[in-house]
Scaffold this active site. Sequence first.
Site, PDB file in Angstrom:
ATOM      1  N   LYS A   1       0.631  -1.242  -0.121  1.00 49.90           N
ATOM      2  CA  LYS A   1      -0.091   0.077   0.031  1.00 49.90           C
ATOM      3  C   LYS A   1       0.941   1.266   0.060  1.00 49.90           C
ATOM      4  O   LYS A   1       0.245   2.250  -0.374  1.00 49.90           O
ATOM      5  CB  LYS A   1      -1.042   0.007   1.190  1.00 49.90           C
TER       6      LYS A   1
ATOM      7  N   SER B   1      -8.491   0.522   9.123  1.00 46.92           N
ATOM      8  CA  SER B   1      -7.716   0.073  10.170  1.00 46.92           C
ATOM      9  C   SER B   1      -6.581  -0.822   9.749  1.00 46.92           C
ATOM     10  O   SER B   1      -5.997  -1.435  10.526  1.00 46.92           O
ATOM     11  CB  SER B   1      -8.431  -0.691  11.101  1.00 46.92           C
TER      12      SER B   1
ATOM     13  N   MET C   1      -5.259  -2.879  -6.131  1.00 47.00           N
ATOM     14  CA  MET C   1      -4.251  -3.382  -6.783  1.00 47.00           C
ATOM     15  C   MET C   1      -4.533  -3.934  -7.711  1.00 47.00           C
ATOM     16  O   MET C   1      -3.686  -4.033  -9.040  1.00 47.00           O
ATOM     17  CB  MET C   1      -3.805  -4.394  -5.635  1.00 47.00           C
TER      18      MET C   1
ATOM     19  N   THR D   1      -7.551   9.624   6.089  1.00 47.94           N
ATOM     20  CA  THR D   1      -8.382   8.373   5.571  1.00 47.94           C
ATOM     21  C   THR D   1      -8.993   7.662   6.862  1.00 47.94           C
ATOM     22  O   THR D   1      -8.858   7.987   7.899  1.00 47.94           O
ATOM     23  CB  THR D   1      -7.324   7.495   4.792  1.00 47.94           C
TER      24      THR D   1
ATOM     25  N   TYR E   1       4.654   5.954  12.354  1.00 51.56           N
ATOM     26  CA  TYR E   1       5.193   6.634  11.331  1.00 51.56           C
ATOM     27  C   TYR E   1       4.752   7.953  11.282  1.00 51.56           C
ATOM     28  O   TYR E   1       5.006   8.395  10.229  1.00 51.56           O
ATOM     29  CB  TYR E   1       4.404   5.904  10.088  1.00 51.56           C
TER      30      TYR E   1
END
Lengths: 332, 337
Positions: free
Chosen positions: A59, A87, A192, A84, A124
């Site tokens: 992702k 989870s 994807m 966004t 992050y």
Amino acid sequence: MAASSRAYCISYADIKAAYEVVRPHVHMTPLMQCSSISKLTGKNIFLKTENLQRTGSFKIRGALNAVERLKEDHSNSNTSCVITHSSGNHGQALALAANLCGVDSYIVMPETAPLCKKEAVKGYGGNVVECLNSEKSREEVANQVMKDKGGVFIHASQNPRVIAGQGTIAIEILAANPDIDAIIAPVGGGGMISGIVLAAKSIKPSIKVYGAEPEEAKSCYTSKKLGKRTGNPQTPVTVADGVKVSIGENTWPIIRDLLDDVITVSEDEIKAATKLVYERAKLVIEPTSGVGIAAVMKKSFMDLHGNGEEVKNVAVVLCGGNCDLKNMLEWY
Amino acid sequence: MADRLLTCEEIDEGKRIVESSPDCLLTPLLKDVHLLGMQVGGASDGDGRKVHLKLENMQTTGSFKIRGVTSQMTHLNKQENNDKEKKRKVVTMSAGNYGKAFAFACRKHQLDGTVAMPTTAPESREKIIKEFGCNVVRVPSHDLLKKVEELQAEGSTFLHPFDDINIIAGYASVGMEMVEQLGRKPDVVVVCCGGGGFLAGVSAGLRRIGCTDTKIYGVEPETANSMQRSKQQNSACQMPKAHSFAAGLAPQFAGTICYNHVRAYVEDIVVVDEGQIASATRHLCERGLFVEPSGAAAFAAVMFDKVAHIGGDVVIIITGGNVSPSELAHVFEKASS
């Protein structure tokens, strides 16, 4: 049907452009040959190891492409902030992408989400905003955050920049091995698979691309069969938690026109495939990745698609490795 | 025999045997793992350091041991079998990865194999070995060698699990492969060390392929540092009290032939503690690699800054992945960070 002849939300040129954007920041994950799975299927099986990717899933590709291009796409909005609701892997990816681009991120997650996932987002540099465990609450809270902070909402699978980013997986697969004649990947929202099929068939028109879904959450399979976009049941129950969402309005046309087929697999097949990858390939994958492996091992798939000489070298995308070992122990 | 080192011919033969065997895979070299978010040590990446992982956990039978076993058995097959009617009998002692590779190879090479293992070894080990069709005999640890000698007297050939020149020749292939895969000479190579066979082989292979300046480090658990002690005392030594949850790295003595190679080629032996091994195991698992604690020790050494002169191209060997998710879950509880 030529990949470029219809007006989809993105083109192959967008995917190539996305590759220039993401390449300095993401790892060209290895395409590993797996002899045990190859022996079981009678084909040469190659694993695209996105479980080894930064943030533990593919992702990051879509998230990075979307965040990097914010100023171009949203010149009228507050581009210092992205939001966004997720989870899952998209939340972590967006948090890192935002961090790399010097932008704030707000990830709306259910309060019931595992602590390790919330910690990962914070690690992050993302901000976790909790909501109740329902689709309604997720959207309400996300809307509230957008009102308060301004900022741009980045959808996990329907955002065109995200889809283009995910398509870079196909560029890498074919660069690593131009003899790949089929690609299989799990399908949730379809970000994807639609990116992959558009890129793959642009590079190598003869290539076959297949989606793989749990029996319990087969919106893509059903949509293809009925010829119209159909959603999953309200709350699908599957161990493949990354693909519970249904395909969306941006990914459906690409899937409808270009995807060769969709294979569905049972819960037992997903678990057995996941276990096989741990034990033989020594790769840590989340059960969602097991969906693709289960599909390639299905006899019905091999009979239908594998008998001819045209499918010898099959790449299976291992989409992620973010799993809670303790949860897996319940069924391992 | 005391100062025996592998000759160039023996190393080349070992490589040839491994490369031509369908049982030994060319395992991946995962390059530049910083990009994958792997924290490898406190030193900043501005110093141009690149860390690469040689993934022997992905080898046939889940560890590098098959390379050594294949070499041993190829040499065995060259010898005359006195009783051509029956399969040749072989025996070893190992509850671990060597035993598994040995059992696998016995079936492949049509040998009648027996593995002696301590009574303390888990049931699962015995099961794995028996599934390959090998016999298992359990005795108390201190009687292992005696049992092996009994079986030798009855006509079995003993294959040592690590202190054997043919095994070490098979392992040398890893040292050479990594250089071919990297495309240049590594500056530092870090290797897990139990009896020292693998460390001996890898270092001999590196020297053979021209890496005379590469600094090679062995890593042991601090509670099973027989090779570190051997280096300090200038002779291969015993360590009856050696123990570690990373059982593959805790034999009760350093191999003699192994020590000779370590003395000749290895820069230093460093140690890591249980918490560090557990942290490294968890770190690798969280980033997608299934590694057993014994296989993560070298990574732990780099992760916790135990290795001096760590710069340039650093190759860490991930030696094995034979562990279950439930065993791993327990290991994670020991992690120090």
